[in-house]
Write a protein that holds these residues in place. Sequence first.
Motif, PDB file in Angstrom:
ATOM      1  N   ALA A  21      -4.818   3.453 -13.572  1.00 30.85           N
ATOM      2  CA  ALA A  21      -3.674   2.819 -12.732  1.00 30.85           C
ATOM      3  C   ALA A  21      -3.473   3.519 -11.576  1.00 30.85           C
ATOM      4  CB  ALA A  21      -2.118   2.910 -13.460  1.00 30.85           C
ATOM      5  N   TYR A  22      -3.746   5.097 -11.746  1.00 30.66           N
ATOM      6  CA  TYR A  22      -3.684   6.046 -10.565  1.00 30.66           C
ATOM      7  C   TYR A  22      -4.860   5.698  -9.565  1.00 30.66           C
ATOM      8  CZ  TYR A  22      -3.873  10.360  -7.963  1.00 30.66           C
ATOM      9  OH  TYR A  22      -3.810  11.164  -6.930  1.00 30.66           O
ATOM     10  N   GLU A  24      -6.205   2.878  -9.142  1.00 30.34           N
ATOM     11  CA  GLU A  24      -5.955   1.532  -8.487  1.00 30.34           C
ATOM     12  C   GLU A  24      -4.926   1.922  -7.351  1.00 30.34           C
ATOM     13  OE1 GLU A  24      -4.717  -1.198 -11.425  1.00 30.34           O
ATOM     14  OE2 GLU A  24      -6.645  -1.602 -12.210  1.00 30.34           O
ATOM     15  N   LEU A  25      -3.846   2.835  -7.592  1.00 32.90           N
ATOM     16  CA  LEU A  25      -2.842   3.035  -6.659  1.00 32.90           C
ATOM     17  C   LEU A  25      -3.551   3.831  -5.609  1.00 32.90           C
ATOM     18  CD1 LEU A  25       0.092   3.121  -6.006  1.00 32.90           C
ATOM     19  CD2 LEU A  25       0.337   5.281  -7.136  1.00 32.90           C
ATOM     20  N   GLN A  26      -4.450   4.663  -5.783  1.00 31.32           N
ATOM     21  CA  GLN A  26      -5.112   5.514  -4.720  1.00 31.32           C
ATOM     22  C   GLN A  26      -5.764   4.501  -3.711  1.00 31.32           C
ATOM     23  OE1 GLN A  26      -7.428   8.615  -6.623  1.00 31.32           O
ATOM     24  NE2 GLN A  26      -6.164  10.024  -5.596  1.00 31.32           N
ATOM     25  N   LYS A  28      -5.281   1.437  -3.165  1.00 32.27           N
ATOM     26  CA  LYS A  28      -4.108   0.396  -2.497  1.00 32.27           C
ATOM     27  C   LYS A  28      -3.464   1.617  -1.306  1.00 32.27           C
ATOM     28  CE  LYS A  28      -2.653  -2.493  -6.045  1.00 32.27           C
ATOM     29  NZ  LYS A  28      -1.358  -2.796  -6.872  1.00 32.27           N
ATOM     30  N   VAL A  29      -3.226   2.811  -1.582  1.00 31.62           N
ATOM     31  CA  VAL A  29      -2.894   3.550  -0.673  1.00 31.62           C
ATOM     32  C   VAL A  29      -3.966   3.859   0.498  1.00 31.62           C
ATOM     33  CG1 VAL A  29      -1.926   5.952  -0.089  1.00 31.62           C
ATOM     34  CG2 VAL A  29      -1.334   4.791  -1.895  1.00 31.62           C
ATOM     35  N   GLN A  32      -3.958   0.645   2.570  1.00 30.77           N
ATOM     36  CA  GLN A  32      -2.768   0.818   3.586  1.00 30.77           C
ATOM     37  C   GLN A  32      -3.090   1.492   4.715  1.00 30.77           C
ATOM     38  OE1 GLN A  32       0.649   1.438   0.693  1.00 30.77           O
ATOM     39  NE2 GLN A  32       0.754  -0.596   0.274  1.00 30.77           N
TER      40      GLN A  32
END
Length: 497
Positions: A21-22, A24-26, A28-29, A32
């Motif tokens: 999850a981390y 994937e979050l990285q 996405k960030v 962005q």
Amino acid sequence: MNMREEDVRELQSAFRELKIAYSELQEKVKQQDQHIEELRGQLLKERLRNLELEKRLAKDSRNSSKPPSSDGYKRQQKRREKSQKKSGGQKGHSGHQLAQVETPDEVIEHRARDCQHCQHPLSQTVGVLKERRQVHELPPLRLQVREHQQIEQICPRCGGRSCGNFPPGVDAAAQYGPNVRGLAVYLSQFQLLPLERITELFADLHLGTVSEGSIVNWVREAAKNLSLTQQALERLVLQSRLAHVDETGGRIEGILHWFHVVSTRALTIYHWHRKRGHEAMNEMGLLPLYTGRLVHDRWKSYDQYRCEHSLCGAHLLRDCLFVAEEEKQPWAQEMYIVLLELSEATKQARACGQKTLDPAIRTRWLAAYFEVIGRGYRAWDEAHPPPEPTAARKRGRPKQDPGKNLLDAFLHRADQVLAFVDDLTVPFTNNLAERDLRMIKVQQKISGTFRSDAGATAFCTIRSYLSTMRKQGHSMLDALAAVFQGSPLPIAWEAGS
């Protein structure tokens, strides 16, 4: 023990899920951040584009080379303070009025029939002139028809028949003379009236029923008769010591072309070409052979010719205004003042009959000229420090702003900018060529376009002749009548012109 192993496995599984999850979050960030950078780049481009558009909108005839007709309804800032004098003629001004002629065409005497005191008849009494008043009026307008009759005679000796010959130019049973044809061409090519209005004018003035086709044919005839005159004009321009050049856009059959002018105080030559730059100028054949001094703006195509050059001061003043107002560079305002003062100094020297500027005045203003350039470069260096050695450099030549380009022109082309200072016969501006080109723009506003290449060529040929004749003090109608009589007026010229 088994419970502890199971708890460890659960914790490991949860850790792996958190790690995924981390990650994937990285991602996405990161995406962005990339999107934000793209938006920042687009915003910067839009800001630069808006800045460029604002600079373009800020340009008008006061601070650029754009014509006054493009200003629209924009309120113009006045360069000078309002005068305290009232409008109209000033006190002590002699004024102008219609003057009497010495020999009037008709004299009408007004006498009293009877004495105003005792009513005695005065018809046999000699009077003396007390006062003269004259009325200047047009005679009744009508065509004068001159008939040429060919007479056949029979010789009393041999019985042979002989006929007289019609004079040159009398070719039809009924035709218009050179004055009528000259007037029609004058109205079309010099006063720029549309053909339909010319035919209406002739009808209203009782000068005959002239068709639009006849006027077109007369324009072609005039251009053909002036072909040798055009060649003579070109030869004389090449011998002139000083010439002004300029160009402007115009449409032929709806397609943009370029009209070029070469002018002197006594001569004018027009040409047109599909292109604007040196290819067009070379094909016209004048500038590659010219050895005098050319006065022109900063259009780079003129720089290739090996003659002497002088830059138009009016264009430089407008460029200084734009840089001072839009680029906020104080040196441009200072240079504006220096150029105006130099122009005024040379104007006063010419008015006093001087051939050169006073050395002290020249030295003082030239020092001021180069001091302003120095301050401009220092301000530029402060506002544009050198880039870091590690900074990425774009390919190609870096783009300079208008202020830096103008500053470089003042430095590297100082001899061309200041030519009017060292030679008082060189004018400060290129207004002579601009005035000669102005009627091209008027023609385009009226007609929108030339209908054919031949029409544009005829216009250039006829206008070259008429503009030259106007500069040399001739009547336009007399000059065109001479063209239709087969002998255009000769061109006056002096070696110093």
